[in-house]
Design an enzyme around this catalytic site. Structure first.
Site, mmCIF file in Angstrom:
data_model
loop_
_atom_site.group_PDB
_atom_site.id
_atom_site.type_symbol
_atom_site.label_atom_id
_atom_site.label_comp_id
_atom_site.label_asym_id
_atom_site.label_seq_id
_atom_site.Cartn_x
_atom_site.Cartn_y
_atom_site.Cartn_z
ATOM 1 C CG ASP A 101 -9.603 1.798 -0.638
ATOM 2 O OD1 ASP A 101 -8.611 1.737 -1.376
ATOM 3 O OD2 ASP A 101 -9.540 1.730 0.601
ATOM 4 C CG ASP A 105 -2.295 0.497 0.966
ATOM 5 O OD1 ASP A 105 -2.454 1.293 0.034
ATOM 6 O OD2 ASP A 105 -3.219 0.136 1.721
HETATM 7 C C1 GLA Z 1 -5.968 1.209 1.566
HETATM 8 C C2 GLA Z 1 -6.111 0.168 0.452
HETATM 9 C C3 GLA Z 1 -7.222 -0.792 0.808
HETATM 10 C C4 GLA Z 1 -6.911 -1.469 2.140
HETATM 11 C C5 GLA Z 1 -6.685 -0.433 3.223
HETATM 12 C C6 GLA Z 1 -6.153 -1.044 4.495
HETATM 13 O O1 GLA Z 1 -7.091 2.018 1.666
HETATM 14 O O2 GLA Z 1 -6.370 0.797 -0.762
HETATM 15 O O3 GLA Z 1 -7.413 -1.756 -0.201
HETATM 16 O O4 GLA Z 1 -5.772 -2.278 1.969
HETATM 17 O O5 GLA Z 1 -5.750 0.557 2.809
HETATM 18 O O6 GLA Z 1 -5.902 -0.098 5.485
#
Ligand code: GLA
Length: 440
Positions: free
Chosen positions: A256, A193
């Site tokens: 997301d 990430d």
């Molecule tokens: C980010 C990623 C998500 C998830 C969260 C976890 O938002 O894009 O897919 O992994 O972090 O904290």
């Protein structure tokens, strides 16, 4: 630094030009003397940033770089985040691994069981990352062994910054050490990430972890999760599809997903918003390097069964990783049937790896087409409107001569609709799809 002070102190004002030259040399020496960390990762980063080619060096353009050879079809699996967020523990993950087998998910092609954020505890005195002892009392190695014993593969999550998005410890400064830990645990897939990365350059940060994973000698699929966005606060404007080809196996195309047909919630996006941002990127993806429009929401309850069929069809057309994000241990039959639809999985996993795209957009009514290895084509009729609608796909727009006789197979009804020439028409439900495979 002493040498620098002494030699520079000998300069005289009369020798201005010489002094300037000397100053340049002195500064360079001073920079070059800044010691890199002891691990091979920071040594490499140091060479990249301070070496003679530093102004032109881009890891993705390194002629010696090769792709890792993994994920020749889009990865398939399950990830904890969409359903469980930080509320995970080893019992939940084991139950998912059991359900991968008992529900037929594994046999349909799902391989990776991926723990997302919040598995991390502290680092030990030597800097080795440890699992949260309350959530994972048996440790990650034992969990990985259990998952492997089911004929599945094991994935884990970290972050290129100092902290993960959930505030746990990230891998910055520990890349090679963490990669080695993952390899020792038996990790087969890393989602990496992009929170708390400050001014880091994304291409270099991901290349560093990519190299660290390769250096372990273990096959580890590398999932780049830096969202493909330029937030106003981000200094690094590059997009992962511009540099990810030989660095990772998939890259997120958006922020997301959240479990809704459309819309925006904070930085998260509804399903069709993500489709619209990902579809234009079809040319970047191919075997070993896929566009990742984020994980599936199928079965999480925020969309209708019709809409979830749409997500599955469109993800298959985009050759997206199929990473289920629901509680598969308790899923209902509708959800299971969507996730294990083998005819649609076969489209997603097609060996030619050419990504499908929208070939017609009549406002709310769309035609998508994807060429497949055996010469057939997957076609989706997509109705975004609030009412059922007849949609017609004409052969030339999906890539065939109008006069050609083609067998039409409905991939949701699992029935053959006979041979047609010219076109195919279907009544498509509101917010729904009809998906067919055309073949000679
Ligand atoms: C980010 C990623 C998500 C998830 C969260 C976890 O938002 O894009 O897919 O992994 O972090 O904290």
């Amino acid at each position: 630094m002493d040498g620098y002070d002494r030699s520079c102190g000998r300069m005289t004002i009369a020798l201005v030009i010489r002094a300037l030259l000397l100053l340049t040399v002195c500064s360079a020496t001073a920079i070059a003397q800044t010691p890199p960390g002891n691990d091979p990762g920071s040594q490499k980063l140091f060479n990249m940033e301070m070496g003679p080619n530093r102004s032109i060096f881009r890891p993705s353009l390194d002629p010696n770089r090769t792709a890792n050879g993994l994920a020749l079809t889009p990865p398939m699996g399950w990830n904890s985040w969409n359903k469980f967020g930080c509320n995970i523990d080893e019992k939940t993950i084991r139950a998912v691994a059991d359900a991968m087998v008992s529900t037929g998910m594994r046999d349909a092609g799902y391989q990776y069981v991926v723990i997302d954020d919040c598995w991390q505890g502290r680092r030990d005195a030597d800097g080795n990352i440890l699992a949260d002892p309350v959530k994972f009392p048996s440790g990650i190695k034992a969990l990985a062994d259990y998952i492997h014993s089911k004929g599945l593969k094991f994935g884990i999550y970290s972050d290129a910054g100092s902290k993960t998005c959930g505030g746990r410890l990230g891998s910055q400064g520990h890349e090679y050490q963490d990669a080695l830990t993952y390899a020792r645990w038996g990790v087969d897939y890393l989602k990496y990430d992009w929170c708390f990365t400050g001014t880091r350059n994304s291409e270099e940060a991901y290349a560093l972890m990519s190299d660290a994973l390769r250096a372990t000698g273990r096959d580890i699929v590398f999932s780049i999760c830096n969202w493909g966005v330029n937030r106003p606060t981000m200094t690094d404007k590059s997009m992962p599809w511009d540099w990810g080809l030989k660095i990772g196996n998939q890259w997120r195309t958006t922020e997301d997903i959240f479990d809704a047909w459309a819309g925006r919630k904070g930085t998260s996006l509804g399903m069709v918003n993500i489709v619209d941002l990902t579809e234009p990127l079809y040319g970047y993806a191919g075997p070993g390097h896929w566009n990742d429009p984020d994980m599936l929401e199928i079965g999480n309850g925020g969309m209708s069964t019709t809409e979830y069929r749409g997500q599955f069809s469109l993800w298959a057309m985009m050759a997206a990783p199929l990473i289920a994000g629901n509680d598969i241990a308790t899923m209902d039959d509708d959800t299971r049937k969507i996730l294990t639809n083998r005819e649609i999985i076969a489209v997603d996993q097609d060996g030619m790896g050419v990504v499908g795209r929208r070939v017609r957009n009549d406002g709310n009514l769309e035609i998508w087409a994807r060429p497949l290895a055996d010469g057939s084509r997957a076609v989706v009729l997509f109705n975004r409107s609030e009412k059922p609608a007849d949609i017609t796909a004409f052969w030339p727009e999906v890539g065939y001569p109008a006069s050609m006789a083609l067998e039409v197979r409905d991939l949701w009804k699992h029935t053959s609709l006979g041979s047609r020439t010219q076109n195919f028409t279907a009544n498509v439900p509101a917010h729904g799809v009809v998906m067919v495979r055309l073949s000679q």
